[in-house]
Design a protein around this motif. Structure first.
Motif, PDB file in Angstrom:
ATOM      1  N   GLU A   1       1.019  -1.261  -0.063  1.00 57.18           N
ATOM      2  CA  GLU A   1       0.020   0.065  -0.062  1.00 57.18           C
ATOM      3  C   GLU A   1       0.949   1.190  -0.003  1.00 57.18           C
ATOM      4  N   ASP A   2       1.878   1.122   0.599  1.00 56.54           N
ATOM      5  CA  ASP A   2       2.955   2.300   0.822  1.00 56.54           C
ATOM      6  C   ASP A   2       3.686   2.727  -0.519  1.00 56.54           C
TER       7      ASP A   2
ATOM      8  N   SER B   1      -4.514   8.024  -3.475  1.00 56.92           N
ATOM      9  CA  SER B   1      -3.611   8.406  -2.596  1.00 56.92           C
ATOM     10  C   SER B   1      -2.204   8.215  -3.063  1.00 56.92           C
TER      11      SER B   1
ATOM     12  N   LYS C   1       1.120   7.104  -2.234  1.00 61.38           N
ATOM     13  CA  LYS C   1       1.927   6.143  -1.393  1.00 61.38           C
ATOM     14  C   LYS C   1       1.028   5.744  -0.133  1.00 61.38           C
ATOM     15  N   GLY C   2      -0.238   5.774  -0.453  1.00 65.94           N
ATOM     16  CA  GLY C   2      -1.323   5.147   0.724  1.00 65.94           C
ATOM     17  C   GLY C   2      -1.662   6.106   1.697  1.00 65.94           C
ATOM     18  N   THR C   3      -1.268   7.205   1.861  1.00 61.47           N
ATOM     19  CA  THR C   3      -1.603   8.317   2.777  1.00 61.47           C
ATOM     20  C   THR C   3      -2.224   9.564   2.567  1.00 61.47           C
ATOM     21  N   ASP C   4      -1.751  10.284   1.376  1.00 61.14           N
ATOM     22  CA  ASP C   4      -1.938  11.528   1.201  1.00 61.14           C
ATOM     23  C   ASP C   4      -2.900  11.518   0.067  1.00 61.14           C
ATOM     24  N   HIS C   5      -4.407  11.626   0.407  1.00 62.74           N
ATOM     25  CA  HIS C   5      -5.670  11.453  -0.317  1.00 62.74           C
ATOM     26  C   HIS C   5      -5.824  12.930  -0.929  1.00 62.74           C
TER      27      HIS C   5
END
Length: 460
Positions: A61-62, A112, A114-118
């Motif tokens: 996910e990252d 997103s 890298k899975g965090t910043d939407h």
């Protein structure tokens, strides 16, 4: 497991090899936000959400970045503001949230970085005007664009490979496409990078005067800023191949960017075998279906039942079958602990997003009783992420008394030729969430989506 994708640019299925397996990057063209998303708009969202899930499963996910833009500066938005008397900002804020809500309802993960910043992964065009202006200035300096009467235009003849993606020559495009004929264009196919704005239109200061960007430049600029000069995958509906994606490639390549390595395009959607259109009366939005009681997972199931490169035909029969199947599966998996995603499901999706094949594997898991694998496979395809759930409890409802009552009313109607009472009963049953099927053998009543036993009271 090797992922294989059909690359529109090369017209063949290829092994997917990312530029950097620790930073796999994908860009998908998003909506112009001026109204509700229609059902066809949901298809690329669901298709590329499935690819996004596959990439996250494969690389982590990252290690996956998925960018999908919002076009919030457009003549359609300006027209809607003029019609309604509402501000452009109010309209785009509302319709953007509508889109996010409706796509979440069909199980789509938010893009997103890298899975965090939407938030950054869903850029609004109006937030990236400066990079667009900078890119246009660079194209003009390199001789690939020119200024004319307050416009900045891309010179199509300056890019020798123009038309390679769609496989058409410039002459064919001129003959077959609707191009804006304007006296300030050097070539009819030259397209707008920047255009002047009147006082009542949104605009920004630029070297060419107060104006706003053309549609195509925004995606090139935002993709460059968020994904770099070269990235892995660019996707969208096949209606975007020309002119949008063709123009993106031209301006990005001429700006010195290598741009996307793999191009994926999904086919269009039909309704009951016909093109969806308001004139045919078969045009509806995702919200229309949701408000009618069709759960998002059913919409997703029907969409994934057809390969993304084939036309997808939405039919009521498919909807009913999807409801029946999903109700059964949800009843099976219940509170079962989720297992590992079965390799056969992953293999199907890895083969150019063969989602129909993956669903066939879920049917096998259901039949074999592998409920842990079934649940994992359902999760992998996005069927466990929606807030709604088909109610499996309705399967235990005894409707035999209502069947007898219906048969009696039907027999009376056949004798008297007065079908009013029968039609009224059928409507009451349907309103209660009961699926009514009539044949020569009799009537079949089945609890369906939205079944409400309380609404059956008083019918006997």
């Amino acid at each position: 497991m090797t992922i294989k994708l059909h690359n529109t640019a090369t017209r063949r299925k290829e092994d997917f090899v990312p530029l950097d397996k620790d930073d796999v990057r994908m860009y998908v063209c998003g909506p112009t936000v001026y109204d509700r998303a229609h059902l066809g708009n949901a298809r690329p969202v669901i298709v590329f959400d499935t690819l996004y899930r596959l990439l996250r499963h494969t690389y982590g996910e990252d290690h996956v970045t998925y960018v999908r833009n919002f076009t919030d500066v457009d003549d359609k938005i300006n027209a809607r503001a003029a019609e309604s008397g509402r501000s452009i900002g109010e309209i785009t804020a509302e319709t953007t949230q509508w889109y996010l809500d409706d796509m979440a309802a069909v199980g789509a993960l938010q893009p997103s970085i890298k899975g965090t910043d939407h938030e950054r992964a869903m850029p609004r065009a109006t937030q990236w005007i400066a990079p667009m202006i900078a890119m246009i200035e660079d194209l003009i300096a390199k001789g690939h664009a020119y200024e004319a009467e307050g416009h900045a235009l891309f010179a199509v003849e300056s890019y020798k490979n123009y038309g390679a993606l769609s496989g058409r020559s410039v002459d064919d495009m001129i003959a077959g496409a609707r191009v804006e004929v304007a006296p300030y264009k050097r070539n009819p196919m030259d397209f707008v990078l920047w255009k002047p704005s009147t006082d009542d239109q949104p605009g920004w200061d630029s070297p060419w005067g107060r104006g706003r960007p053309g549609w195509h430049i925004e995606c090139s600029a935002m993709a460059y800023e968020l994904l770099g000069a070269q990235f892995d995958i660019h996707g969208g509906g096949n209606d975007l191949q020309f002119p949008h994606h063709e123009n993106e490639i031209a301006q990005s390549k001429c700006a010195g960017h290598r741009f996307a390595n793999y191009w994926l395009h999904n086919e269009m959607l039909q309704v009951e075998g016909k093109k969806m259109s308001k004139s045919l009366g078969n045009f509806f939005t995702v919200r229309d279906l949701l408000d009618q009681g069709v759960p998002g997972e059913v919409i997703r199931f029907v969409m994934l039942g057809t390969h993304y490169r084939k036309p997808m035909d939405w039919t009521d029969a498919k909807r009913q079958e999807a409801e029946k199947t999903l109700r059964k599966w949800y009843g099976q998996v219940g509170d079962v602990n989720i297992g590992g995603v079965p390799s056969a499901v992953i293999a199907a999706v890895s083969d150019d997003l063969n989602t129909s094949g993956a669903i066939a594997e879920l049917h096998k898991l259901s039949s074999s009783g592998d409920v842990a694998g079934l649940k994992a496979g359902m999760g992998f395809l996005g069927f466990l992420d929606m807030q709604t759930r088909l109610d499996a409890a309705g399967d235990d409802v005894d409707l035999s008394a209502y069947v007898e009552h219906f048969d009696a009313i039907r027999a009376e109607a056949m004798e008297t030729k007065d079908f009013g009472p029968l039609d009224a009963l059928k409507k009451q049953l349907t309103d209660a969430g009961v699926e009514v099927k009539m044949s020569k053998e009799g009537v079949s009543l089945t609890p369906a989506v939205g079944f409400d036993a309380e609404k059956l009271q008083g019918l006997l």
